[in-house]
Design an enzyme around this catalytic site. Structure first.
Site, PDB file in Angstrom:
ATOM      1  N   CYS A  57     -16.430   2.410  22.977  1.00  0.00           N
ATOM      2  CA  CYS A  57     -16.513   3.851  23.178  1.00  0.00           C
ATOM      3  C   CYS A  57     -17.452   4.509  22.162  1.00  0.00           C
ATOM      4  O   CYS A  57     -17.952   3.873  21.230  1.00  0.00           O
ATOM      5  CB  CYS A  57     -15.118   4.485  23.093  1.00  0.00           C
ATOM      6  SG  CYS A  57     -14.422   4.506  21.421  1.00  0.00           S
ATOM      7  N   CYS A  94       0.836  -1.197   0.000  1.00  0.00           N
ATOM      8  CA  CYS A  94       0.000   0.000   0.000  1.00  0.00           C
ATOM      9  C   CYS A  94       0.876   1.255   0.000  1.00  0.00           C
ATOM     10  O   CYS A  94       2.064   1.206   0.350  1.00  0.00           O
ATOM     11  CB  CYS A  94      -0.888  -0.018   1.243  1.00  0.00           C
ATOM     12  SG  CYS A  94      -1.797   1.498   1.572  1.00  0.00           S
ATOM     13  N   ARG A 149       0.018   6.479 -16.223  1.00  0.00           N
ATOM     14  CA  ARG A 149      -1.041   6.335 -15.229  1.00  0.00           C
ATOM     15  C   ARG A 149      -2.324   7.041 -15.691  1.00  0.00           C
ATOM     16  O   ARG A 149      -3.432   6.581 -15.417  1.00  0.00           O
ATOM     17  CB  ARG A 149      -0.554   6.889 -13.882  1.00  0.00           C
ATOM     18  CG  ARG A 149       0.523   5.991 -13.205  1.00  0.00           C
ATOM     19  CD  ARG A 149      -0.133   4.928 -12.377  1.00  0.00           C
ATOM     20  NE  ARG A 149       0.772   3.925 -11.873  1.00  0.00           N
ATOM     21  CZ  ARG A 149       1.361   3.950 -10.665  1.00  0.00           C
ATOM     22  NH1 ARG A 149       1.189   4.995  -9.885  1.00  0.00           N
ATOM     23  NH2 ARG A 149       2.106   2.948 -10.268  1.00  0.00           N
ATOM     24  N   ASP A 197      -2.519  13.598 -12.963  1.00  0.00           N
ATOM     25  CA  ASP A 197      -1.328  12.862 -12.540  1.00  0.00           C
ATOM     26  C   ASP A 197      -0.195  13.206 -13.492  1.00  0.00           C
ATOM     27  O   ASP A 197      -0.420  13.362 -14.704  1.00  0.00           O
ATOM     28  CB  ASP A 197      -1.592  11.354 -12.553  1.00  0.00           C
ATOM     29  CG  ASP A 197      -0.523  10.573 -11.808  1.00  0.00           C
ATOM     30  OD1 ASP A 197      -0.827  10.070 -10.703  1.00  0.00           O
ATOM     31  OD2 ASP A 197       0.614  10.460 -12.315  1.00  0.00           O
ATOM     32  N   ILE A 213      -2.036  11.182   2.570  1.00  0.00           N
ATOM     33  CA  ILE A 213      -1.324  11.391   3.834  1.00  0.00           C
ATOM     34  C   ILE A 213      -0.087  12.259   3.600  1.00  0.00           C
ATOM     35  O   ILE A 213       0.750  11.946   2.752  1.00  0.00           O
ATOM     36  CB  ILE A 213      -0.910  10.047   4.449  1.00  0.00           C
ATOM     37  CG1 ILE A 213      -2.150   9.251   4.853  1.00  0.00           C
ATOM     38  CG2 ILE A 213      -0.008  10.268   5.662  1.00  0.00           C
ATOM     39  CD1 ILE A 213      -1.840   7.870   5.385  1.00  0.00           C
ATOM     40  N   HIS A 262      -0.817  -4.579   5.669  1.00  0.00           N
ATOM     41  CA  HIS A 262      -2.173  -4.529   6.203  1.00  0.00           C
ATOM     42  C   HIS A 262      -3.252  -4.843   5.173  1.00  0.00           C
ATOM     43  O   HIS A 262      -4.418  -4.942   5.515  1.00  0.00           O
ATOM     44  CB  HIS A 262      -2.449  -3.153   6.840  1.00  0.00           C
ATOM     45  CG  HIS A 262      -2.339  -2.010   5.890  1.00  0.00           C
ATOM     46  ND1 HIS A 262      -1.157  -1.359   5.650  1.00  0.00           N
ATOM     47  CD2 HIS A 262      -3.267  -1.393   5.116  1.00  0.00           C
ATOM     48  CE1 HIS A 262      -1.351  -0.392   4.779  1.00  0.00           C
ATOM     49  NE2 HIS A 262      -2.617  -0.394   4.422  1.00  0.00           N
ATOM     50  N   HIS A 303       5.305   4.776   2.502  1.00  0.00           N
ATOM     51  CA  HIS A 303       5.683   5.850   3.425  1.00  0.00           C
ATOM     52  C   HIS A 303       6.477   5.284   4.607  1.00  0.00           C
ATOM     53  O   HIS A 303       7.467   5.869   5.052  1.00  0.00           O
ATOM     54  CB  HIS A 303       4.438   6.573   3.937  1.00  0.00           C
ATOM     55  CG  HIS A 303       3.806   7.491   2.941  1.00  0.00           C
ATOM     56  ND1 HIS A 303       4.504   8.490   2.292  1.00  0.00           N
ATOM     57  CD2 HIS A 303       2.533   7.582   2.482  1.00  0.00           C
ATOM     58  CE1 HIS A 303       3.696   9.144   1.479  1.00  0.00           C
ATOM     59  NE2 HIS A 303       2.495   8.607   1.571  1.00  0.00           N
ATOM     60  N   CYS A 350     -10.862   6.319  18.174  1.00  0.00           N
ATOM     61  CA  CYS A 350     -10.834   5.671  19.486  1.00  0.00           C
ATOM     62  C   CYS A 350      -9.489   5.941  20.163  1.00  0.00           C
ATOM     63  O   CYS A 350      -8.428   5.888  19.527  1.00  0.00           O
ATOM     64  CB  CYS A 350     -11.046   4.169  19.329  1.00  0.00           C
ATOM     65  SG  CYS A 350     -10.817   3.202  20.839  1.00  0.00           S
ATOM     66  N   THR A 361       0.721   3.553   2.102  1.00  0.00           N
ATOM     67  CA  THR A 361       1.154   3.741   3.483  1.00  0.00           C
ATOM     68  C   THR A 361       2.389   2.898   3.781  1.00  0.00           C
ATOM     69  O   THR A 361       3.315   3.341   4.482  1.00  0.00           O
ATOM     70  CB  THR A 361       0.027   3.379   4.456  1.00  0.00           C
ATOM     71  OG1 THR A 361      -1.105   4.206   4.181  1.00  0.00           O
ATOM     72  CG2 THR A 361       0.457   3.586   5.900  1.00  0.00           C
ATOM     73  N   ILE A 376      -4.554   3.838  -5.555  1.00  0.00           N
ATOM     74  CA  ILE A 376      -5.746   4.304  -4.856  1.00  0.00           C
ATOM     75  C   ILE A 376      -6.503   5.318  -5.698  1.00  0.00           C
ATOM     76  O   ILE A 376      -7.741   5.362  -5.681  1.00  0.00           O
ATOM     77  CB  ILE A 376      -5.385   4.869  -3.459  1.00  0.00           C
ATOM     78  CG1 ILE A 376      -6.599   4.787  -2.513  1.00  0.00           C
ATOM     79  CG2 ILE A 376      -4.838   6.274  -3.538  1.00  0.00           C
ATOM     80  CD1 ILE A 376      -6.946   3.397  -2.084  1.00  0.00           C
TER      81      ILE A 376
END
Length: 344
Positions: free
Chosen positions: A95, A40, A200, A195, A263, A62, A45, A106, A42, A175
């Site tokens: 919560c 990913c 792409r 882009d 991000i 993940h 990064h 959270c 992330t 993404i």
């Protein structure tokens, strides 16, 4: 068996394949034997040291699928051998924010592969309540896309996109391409992609974009021309660039919306024209990770072939070559997703 293979990121840009202890599970957990894990943005990064550097050494990963290898004493709804995907967002479950499916807010939240060891390994331990059984006949290289598709499902849901709304998407990477396809599914039109990569941009057009702009000097005119001079109803920033976030506001119509998705490094801020935002009734909404029902919806969409995923399944590396997989990503723009085949 007491140990397993894991690709441990010991420092920025340095993976080490190690034998590590098999994760222990509690009575409410399951142990998932990982079959496939996607790389990913992330993860990139994290690899480059721009995010979660304080958590190294870490086993990232993940976006994954696998099978239940072991279950805790209190787990009854999942059988050994069941294929699953996993909601990676682990909150307290009780919560205010967890009850509203806003788990990232959270106070106790952590994420598999980001805040705790993840799926660039033979096995990963997760709460059983977050493991989603897969009943459809769907290949692992498609199934592994459930988490990134869930992210764009949530972004569309948070933005409240409706039929015929114009959308600009910054970024035509993995993404960004999924955002294009999601916007098409919910009826947005026109869909304009920006882009710097002409390759792409071509892929974005194949995915359903109505226009794709690789020359930044042409973007504003293209947006104005295709929206009758108004500007876009929605602009999605999926790159993580302060400059592009600033530009997003300039491309949005009066009363339009900017979706904060990409991000940026910690601490980056934007100047906002408060009076203009108030008078024009503009808004912004942040969204980053699919969770809860977003994951189930993503799995349903993939199971029924609602996404073009051929360019997401071409590149695959074994776990032993994960360093090479990361180091060559920039040289392979035609591969929208690189997957790590963990289990043979």
């Amino acid at each position: 068996m007491t140990t397993m293979r894991a690709a441990v990121l010991t420092a920025p840009k340095r993976f080490e394949l190690r034998d590590v202890p098999l994760p222990e599970i509690g009575p409410e957990d399951v142990l998932v034997k990982v079959t496939r894990t996607g790389i990913c943005g992330t993860d990139i990064h994290i690899f480059n040291g721009h995010y979660a550097a304080d958590r190294l050494p870490l086993v990232p990963g993940h976006e994954f699928c696998g099978t239940i290898a072991e279950r805790g004493a209190n787990v009854r709804h999942l059988d050994i051998g069941t294929r699953v995907v996993v909601d990676i967002n682990i909150g307290c479950g009780a919560c205010f924010w967890c009850r509203r499916n806003e788990v990232l807010n959270c106070a106790e939240v952590t994420q598999v592969g980001i805040g705790r060891d993840g799926a660039f390994a033979d096995y990963v331990a997760v709460p059983a309540r977050l493991a989603i059984p897969v009943t459809a006949d769907i290949a692992d290289d498609v199934l592994v896309l459930t988490e990134p598709v869930a992210c764009v499902v949530r972004a569309a849901r948070k933005a409240g996109v409706t039929f015929g709304q114009s959308v600009v998407i910054f970024g035509a990477g993995p993404i960004g391409n999924l955002h294009v396809q999601m916007m098409r599914l919910v009826g947005a039109a026109p869909i304009i992609v920006a882009d710097l990569s002409a390759e792409r941009c071509r892929m974005a057009l194949e995915a359903g974009a109505d226009a794709a702009v690789s020359d930044p000097a042409e973007l504003k005119e293209t947006v104005r021309r295709m929206t009758d001079g108004r500007g876009a109803d929605l602009v999605i920033e999926s790159v993580g660039s302060k400059k592009l976030y600033e530009q997003a506001f300039d491309l949005t119509r009066r009363g339009g919306h900017v979706a904060f998705f990409g991000i940026t490094p910690p601490g980056e801020t934007l100047p906002v024209d408060i009076l203009r935002t108030v008078l024009e009734e503009g808004s912004l909404k942040g969204s980053v990770a699919g969770m809860g029902e977003d994951m189930h919806d993503a799995l349903t969409l993939l199971s029924h072939g609602r996404f073009r995923i051929g360019d997401f399944t071409k590149a695959s590396y074994p776990l032993e070559r994960i360093q090479q997989a990361f180091e060559t990503l920039a040289d392979r723009p035609q591969d929208l997703k690189t997957q790590i085949a963990v289990a043979a």
